[in-house]
Write an enzyme that holds these catalytic residues in place. Sequence first.
Site, PDB file in Angstrom:
ATOM      1  N   SER A   1      -3.065  -8.170   2.910  1.00  0.00           N
ATOM      2  CA  SER A   1      -2.953  -8.067   4.519  1.00  0.00           C
ATOM      3  C   SER A   1      -3.581  -9.315   5.045  1.00  0.00           C
ATOM      4  O   SER A   1      -2.942  -9.730   6.069  1.00  0.00           O
ATOM      5  CB  SER A   1      -4.283  -6.953   4.842  1.00  0.00           C
ATOM      6  OG  SER A   1      -3.926  -5.735   4.321  1.00  0.00           O
TER       7      SER A   1
ATOM      8  N   HIS B   1       0.815  -1.313   0.142  1.00  0.00           N
ATOM      9  CA  HIS B   1      -0.174   0.066   0.005  1.00  0.00           C
ATOM     10  C   HIS B   1       0.954   1.077  -0.067  1.00  0.00           C
ATOM     11  O   HIS B   1       0.565   2.259  -0.574  1.00  0.00           O
ATOM     12  CB  HIS B   1      -0.748   0.037   1.294  1.00  0.00           C
ATOM     13  CG  HIS B   1      -1.950  -0.964   1.343  1.00  0.00           C
ATOM     14  ND1 HIS B   1      -1.893  -2.085   2.509  1.00  0.00           N
ATOM     15  CD2 HIS B   1      -2.789  -1.435   0.529  1.00  0.00           C
ATOM     16  CE1 HIS B   1      -2.682  -2.902   2.404  1.00  0.00           C
ATOM     17  NE2 HIS B   1      -3.529  -2.570   0.988  1.00  0.00           N
TER      18      HIS B   1
ATOM     19  N   LYS C   1     -16.104  -7.645   4.678  1.00  0.00           N
ATOM     20  CA  LYS C   1     -14.828  -8.094   5.441  1.00  0.00           C
ATOM     21  C   LYS C   1     -14.908  -7.986   6.934  1.00  0.00           C
ATOM     22  O   LYS C   1     -15.514  -7.017   7.293  1.00  0.00           O
ATOM     23  CB  LYS C   1     -13.736  -7.088   4.999  1.00  0.00           C
ATOM     24  CG  LYS C   1     -12.834  -7.731   4.042  1.00  0.00           C
ATOM     25  CD  LYS C   1     -11.589  -7.098   3.654  1.00  0.00           C
ATOM     26  CE  LYS C   1     -11.121  -7.357   2.399  1.00  0.00           C
ATOM     27  NZ  LYS C   1      -9.811  -6.588   1.922  1.00  0.00           N
TER      28      LYS C   1
ATOM     29  N   ARG D   1      -2.466  -5.442  -8.788  1.00  0.00           N
ATOM     30  CA  ARG D   1      -1.372  -6.439  -8.478  1.00  0.00           C
ATOM     31  C   ARG D   1      -1.183  -7.449  -9.766  1.00  0.00           C
ATOM     32  O   ARG D   1      -0.057  -7.659 -10.098  1.00  0.00           O
ATOM     33  CB  ARG D   1      -1.457  -7.078  -7.068  1.00  0.00           C
ATOM     34  CG  ARG D   1      -1.229  -6.095  -5.692  1.00  0.00           C
ATOM     35  CD  ARG D   1      -1.868  -6.714  -4.613  1.00  0.00           C
ATOM     36  NE  ARG D   1      -3.251  -7.029  -4.704  1.00  0.00           N
ATOM     37  CZ  ARG D   1      -3.836  -7.853  -3.862  1.00  0.00           C
ATOM     38  NH1 ARG D   1      -3.219  -8.182  -2.544  1.00  0.00           N
ATOM     39  NH2 ARG D   1      -4.981  -8.044  -4.007  1.00  0.00           N
TER      40      ARG D   1
HETATM   41  N1  COA Z   1      -0.337  -3.996  -1.646  1.00  0.00           N
HETATM   42  C1  COA Z   1      -0.667  -5.072  -0.831  1.00  0.00           C
HETATM   43  N2  COA Z   1      -1.715  -5.523  -0.476  1.00  0.00           N
HETATM   44  C2  COA Z   1      -2.607  -4.806  -1.407  1.00  0.00           C
HETATM   45  C3  COA Z   1      -2.488  -3.981  -2.393  1.00  0.00           C
HETATM   46  C4  COA Z   1      -1.061  -3.676  -2.394  1.00  0.00           C
HETATM   47  N3  COA Z   1      -0.654  -2.553  -3.397  1.00  0.00           N
HETATM   48  N4  COA Z   1      -3.305  -3.414  -2.936  1.00  0.00           N
HETATM   49  C5  COA Z   1      -4.435  -4.371  -2.412  1.00  0.00           C
HETATM   50  N5  COA Z   1      -4.048  -5.193  -1.548  1.00  0.00           N
HETATM   51  C6  COA Z   1      -4.763  -6.024  -0.713  1.00  0.00           C
HETATM   52  C7  COA Z   1      -5.085  -5.498   0.654  1.00  0.00           C
HETATM   53  O1  COA Z   1      -4.186  -5.736   1.560  1.00  0.00           O
HETATM   54  C8  COA Z   1      -6.402  -6.363   0.606  1.00  0.00           C
HETATM   55  O2  COA Z   1      -6.069  -7.819   1.269  1.00  0.00           O
HETATM   56  P1  COA Z   1      -7.063  -8.420   2.236  1.00  0.00           P
HETATM   57  O3  COA Z   1      -8.225  -8.820   1.353  1.00  0.00           O
HETATM   58  O4  COA Z   1      -6.330  -9.758   2.449  1.00  0.00           O
HETATM   59  O5  COA Z   1      -7.268  -7.562   3.420  1.00  0.00           O
HETATM   60  C9  COA Z   1      -7.008  -6.786  -0.697  1.00  0.00           C
HETATM   61  O6  COA Z   1      -5.898  -6.529  -1.645  1.00  0.00           O
HETATM   62  C10 COA Z   1      -7.961  -5.661  -1.065  1.00  0.00           C
HETATM   63  O7  COA Z   1      -7.918  -4.535  -0.215  1.00  0.00           O
HETATM   64  P2  COA Z   1      -8.487  -3.108  -0.130  1.00  0.00           P
HETATM   65  O8  COA Z   1      -7.478  -2.515  -1.362  1.00  0.00           O
HETATM   66  O9  COA Z   1      -8.180  -2.545   1.108  1.00  0.00           O
HETATM   67  O10 COA Z   1      -9.600  -3.211  -0.758  1.00  0.00           O
HETATM   68  P3  COA Z   1     -10.975  -3.763   0.008  1.00  0.00           P
HETATM   69  O11 COA Z   1     -11.876  -4.795  -1.007  1.00  0.00           O
HETATM   70  O12 COA Z   1     -10.711  -4.199   1.193  1.00  0.00           O
HETATM   71  O13 COA Z   1     -11.800  -2.340   0.219  1.00  0.00           O
HETATM   72  C11 COA Z   1     -13.033  -0.304  -0.357  1.00  0.00           C
HETATM   73  C12 COA Z   1     -12.485  -1.891  -0.845  1.00  0.00           C
HETATM   74  C13 COA Z   1     -12.807  -0.298   1.105  1.00  0.00           C
HETATM   75  C14 COA Z   1     -12.193   0.391  -1.202  1.00  0.00           C
HETATM   76  C15 COA Z   1     -14.406  -0.489  -0.934  1.00  0.00           C
HETATM   77  O14 COA Z   1     -15.212  -1.359  -0.143  1.00  0.00           O
HETATM   78  C16 COA Z   1     -15.094   0.778  -0.746  1.00  0.00           C
HETATM   79  O15 COA Z   1     -14.816   1.644  -1.530  1.00  0.00           O
HETATM   80  N6  COA Z   1     -15.915   1.012   0.427  1.00  0.00           N
HETATM   81  C17 COA Z   1     -16.500   2.101   0.836  1.00  0.00           C
HETATM   82  C18 COA Z   1     -17.901   2.240   0.582  1.00  0.00           C
HETATM   83  C19 COA Z   1     -18.244   2.105  -1.203  1.00  0.00           C
HETATM   84  O16 COA Z   1     -18.101   3.200  -1.648  1.00  0.00           O
HETATM   85  N7  COA Z   1     -18.679   1.080  -1.511  1.00  0.00           N
HETATM   86  C20 COA Z   1     -18.858   0.999  -2.961  1.00  0.00           C
HETATM   87  C21 COA Z   1     -17.790   0.746  -3.775  1.00  0.00           C
HETATM   88  S1  COA Z   1     -18.146   0.151  -5.441  1.00  0.00           S
END
Ligand code: COA
Length: 160
Positions: free
Chosen positions: A128, A17, A41, A90
């Site tokens: 993560s 990140h 999640k 990724r």
């Molecule tokens: N390096 C390491 N890990 C990475 C990464 C990077 N560059 N990019 C993504 N990841 C991993 C994260 O660690 C995470 O791992 P995990 O699933 O094991 O926890 C996974 O990839 C995806 O995580 P993240 O980028 O945090 O996305 P998410 O799916 O957890 O979260 C939100 C998505 C929070 C951005 C999305 O749900 C959101 O926008 N929520 C707000 C409400 C909303 O607007 N909803 C409508 C969306 S269309």
Amino acid sequence: MPTALYPGTFDPITFGHIDIVARAAKIFTRVIAVVADNPNKQVLFGTDERVEMARESLKGIDGVEVMQYSGLIVDCLQETDATAIIRGLRALSDVEYEFQMAFTNRNMNTAAETVFLMPSAEYTYLSSSMVKQIVALGGDVGSFVPPFVAGRLARRLKPS
Ligand code: COA
């Protein structure tokens, strides 16, 4: 280039990140890492802890802020006057989910542009969940997360 949001769960923030934020900060004058919630999640760390770890990890990068947001990212975009949503891509396996989010966000707000950035190759398969699993099984995550994040993970997950 003005403001971009980098939303994520950050449970916890990893070097992957941080790498994406550093890249985004070279393109945009202001980057806000938005600690958000993915309703699908179950998180290990509460919002305040995730914000604290993100702040500590990103404090050395100019133009970067961290905030918590519990609503829709498209609403956060408007409230912060941001013009772009940054997401890291990724591997090919990320594409389907990321496109779904990007198109949904654009459907809700036609001005919501998603910008995809690639992390450094060494973080391509980092997540993560993987980091949490390694700590829980007694492994070393020093090359995946900053030391204070590793410390928090150990306190939370390692059997004493
Ligand atoms: N390096 C390491 N890990 C990475 C990464 C990077 N560059 N990019 C993504 N990841 C991993 C994260 O660690 C995470 O791992 P995990 O699933 O094991 O926890 C996974 O990839 C995806 O995580 P993240 O980028 O945090 O996305 P998410 O799916 O957890 O979260 C939100 C998505 C929070 C951005 C999305 O749900 C959101 O926008 N929520 C707000 C409400 C909303 O607007 N909803 C409508 C969306 S269309």
